[in-house]
Design a protein around this motif. Structure first.
Motif, mmCIF file in Angstrom:
data_model
loop_
_atom_site.group_PDB
_atom_site.id
_atom_site.type_symbol
_atom_site.label_atom_id
_atom_site.label_comp_id
_atom_site.label_asym_id
_atom_site.label_seq_id
_atom_site.Cartn_x
_atom_site.Cartn_y
_atom_site.Cartn_z
ATOM 1 N N ASP A 169 -4.921 2.800 37.540
ATOM 2 C CA ASP A 169 -3.979 1.971 38.302
ATOM 3 C C ASP A 169 -4.040 0.507 37.903
ATOM 4 O OD1 ASP A 169 -3.206 4.151 40.198
ATOM 5 O OD2 ASP A 169 -5.338 4.025 40.701
ATOM 6 N N ALA B 122 -10.836 9.075 32.596
ATOM 7 C CA ALA B 122 -9.895 8.908 33.715
ATOM 8 C C ALA B 122 -8.818 9.980 33.630
ATOM 9 C CB ALA B 122 -9.281 7.513 33.685
ATOM 10 N N PRO B 123 -9.158 11.243 33.907
ATOM 11 C CA PRO B 123 -8.181 12.330 33.755
ATOM 12 C C PRO B 123 -6.971 12.191 34.671
ATOM 13 C CG PRO B 123 -10.174 13.088 34.869
ATOM 14 C CD PRO B 123 -10.482 11.729 34.342
ATOM 15 N N ASP B 124 -7.116 11.452 35.773
ATOM 16 C CA ASP B 124 -5.991 11.259 36.693
ATOM 17 C C ASP B 124 -5.275 9.936 36.454
ATOM 18 O OD1 ASP B 124 -6.486 13.709 37.980
ATOM 19 O OD2 ASP B 124 -8.045 12.776 39.215
ATOM 20 N N GLY B 125 -5.561 9.277 35.325
ATOM 21 C CA GLY B 125 -4.899 8.022 35.008
ATOM 22 C C GLY B 125 -5.582 6.822 35.640
ATOM 23 N N ARG C 142 7.558 3.565 33.702
ATOM 24 C CA ARG C 142 6.484 3.660 34.695
ATOM 25 C C ARG C 142 6.452 2.458 35.626
ATOM 26 N NH1 ARG C 142 1.407 5.930 30.977
ATOM 27 N NH2 ARG C 142 2.610 7.546 29.915
ATOM 28 N N ASN D 175 -0.858 4.917 35.576
ATOM 29 C CA ASN D 175 -0.068 5.608 36.589
ATOM 30 C C ASN D 175 1.170 4.780 36.923
ATOM 31 O OD1 ASN D 175 -1.884 7.787 36.865
ATOM 32 N ND2 ASN D 175 -3.171 6.591 38.258
ATOM 33 N N ASP E 37 -7.910 2.192 44.071
ATOM 34 C CA ASP E 37 -7.441 2.129 42.692
ATOM 35 C C ASP E 37 -8.503 2.643 41.715
ATOM 36 O OD1 ASP E 37 -4.939 1.077 43.187
ATOM 37 O OD2 ASP E 37 -5.501 -0.999 42.788
ATOM 38 N N THR E 38 -8.022 3.201 40.610
ATOM 39 C CA THR E 38 -8.868 3.479 39.453
ATOM 40 C C THR E 38 -8.696 2.323 38.483
ATOM 41 O OG1 THR E 38 -8.744 5.889 39.668
ATOM 42 C CG2 THR E 38 -9.271 5.015 37.491
ATOM 43 N N SER F 87 -11.793 3.570 43.649
ATOM 44 C CA SER F 87 -12.204 4.975 43.649
ATOM 45 C C SER F 87 -12.966 5.330 42.383
ATOM 46 C CB SER F 87 -10.982 5.885 43.787
ATOM 47 O OG SER F 87 -10.099 5.713 42.688
ATOM 48 N N ARG F 88 -12.660 4.624 41.284
ATOM 49 C CA ARG F 88 -13.325 4.895 40.018
ATOM 50 C C ARG F 88 -13.188 3.656 39.135
ATOM 51 N NH1 ARG F 88 -15.545 9.114 37.485
ATOM 52 N NH2 ARG F 88 -15.313 9.435 35.225
#
Length: 333
Positions: free
Chosen positions: A217, A212-215, A268, A236, A148-149, A173-174
């Motif tokens: 979690d 967080a360019p990829d969103g 979402r 996300n 998860d981010t 992950s971030r």
């Protein structure tokens, strides 16, 4: 011979931001112990954001503090007199009657702690309610999953700084944190956060999108307001939000506006869940096992901002409300 003790009482209810005039330092006579009670000399006590809500005379999950009576909160101290075989004189205990020098405490509500494993103040922070709040909110409420981010607001505070470190240890992950000064941002990076930003530097949504360019979690919310709106926008599909606190509005005299993008929760399929640490006590043994190991191995670090003297407890609390602390705010006696 009677024993006296100094204590901090609530003199008046704050209107908006608390002030020194809302508190009173006074002296009281300690009653004789009854069977099952211990007399504790407090060593260190906690001041926490949730206490602001208890200063209002409104119905909530905890009763309001009474006027002209001592406040209470987490404290660690030494048993100096006892009428409970389970807690002999000399035992160090954590209990809920802070804001005073001496406390008459039912032994059943005083948990012995080992100050050779960690300092006394740690049982109010990393090894105490603060740490359990972070652990339960991340693992149980937000249902954290490896990879998860994670975004944490108020990340340089007592709870937030632990959430970020736990997330990294559990396989995030971030991990991104927001804080209120360049020094706090630098400290988050030292603690292992992958990215951090000062929310004074621009819109939270813009800074979060850059970090967080990829969103994201998971969002661990200690702040509410603009941060919550930004997190919803960055979530996300299937993201989870653990709503721990909303310090941005604790001292507001006007009702806060809801996040303007709340409808995004539907499309979402997001989960927003508030929680209280008092309902998460079933996780306490598991949490203590993990945290004791992490601290012993040096894998988690915790910061404290210590103010000395019971008479300075109101100033410490007001400073906490204004973000003057890094990590846990405690008062040593």
């Amino acid at each position: 011979m009677s024993i006296t003790s100094k204590e901090i009482q609530l003199a008046s209810r704050p209107q908006g931001w608390p002030t020194a005039e809302n508190f009173r330092l006074t002296e009281t006579v300690i009653p004789e112990l009854e069977d099952g009670q211990v007399l504790v000399r407090n060593i260190v006590m906690s001041v926490d954001p949730y206490m602001r809500g208890r200063m209002n005379d409104v119905k909530s999950y905890l009763p309001p503090f009474a006027l002209d009576a001592p406040l209470d909160g987490g404290a660690v101290g030494e048993v100096i007199a006892s009428r409970a075989e389970s807690h002999p004189v000399g035992t160090t205990v954590v209990h809920g009657l802070g804001w005073r020098e001496l406390a008459v405490v039912p032994a059943a509500t005083a948990r012995p702690v080992d100050v050779t494993v960690a300092p006394a103040s740690a049982y109010l922070g990393a090894l105490g309610m603060t740490g359990l709040t972070a652990y339960a909110g991340l693992t149980s409420i937000a249902q954290f999953r490896e990879g998860d981010t994670v975004f944490v607001s108020g990340a340089a505070g007592a709870v937030g700084s632990l959430v970020g470190q736990m997330a990294k240890l559990l396989g995030a992950s971030r991990v991104i944190g927001s804080a209120g000064s360049p020094a706090k941002v630098a400290r988050l990076l030292e603690l292992g956060f992958d990215a951090a930003f000062d929310y004074h530097d621009g819109p939270v949504a813009d800074q979060l999108a850059a970090a967080a360019p990829d969103g994201i979690d998971v969002y661990f919310d200690n702040v509410g307001g603009e941060h919550l709106e930004a997190a919803i926008g960055a979530m996300n599909h299937g993201g989870r939000i653990a709503m721990c606190g909303a310090i941005a509005q604790y001292n507001s005299t006007e009702p806060p506006a809801a996040p303007r993008n709340l409808a995004a929760v539907i499309g979402r399929e997001l989960t927003l869940r508030g929680f209280l640490v008092g309902t998460q006590q079933h996780l306490a043994p598991e949490f203590r096992d993990h945290m004791t190991r992490w601290l012993t191995e040096g894998r988690i670090r915790f910061d404290e901002t210590a103010v000395h003297g019971l008479e300075n407890a109101p100033a410490a609390f007001i400073g906490l409300m204004r973000g003057e602390n890094t990590g846990k705010m405690v008062v040593t006696l």
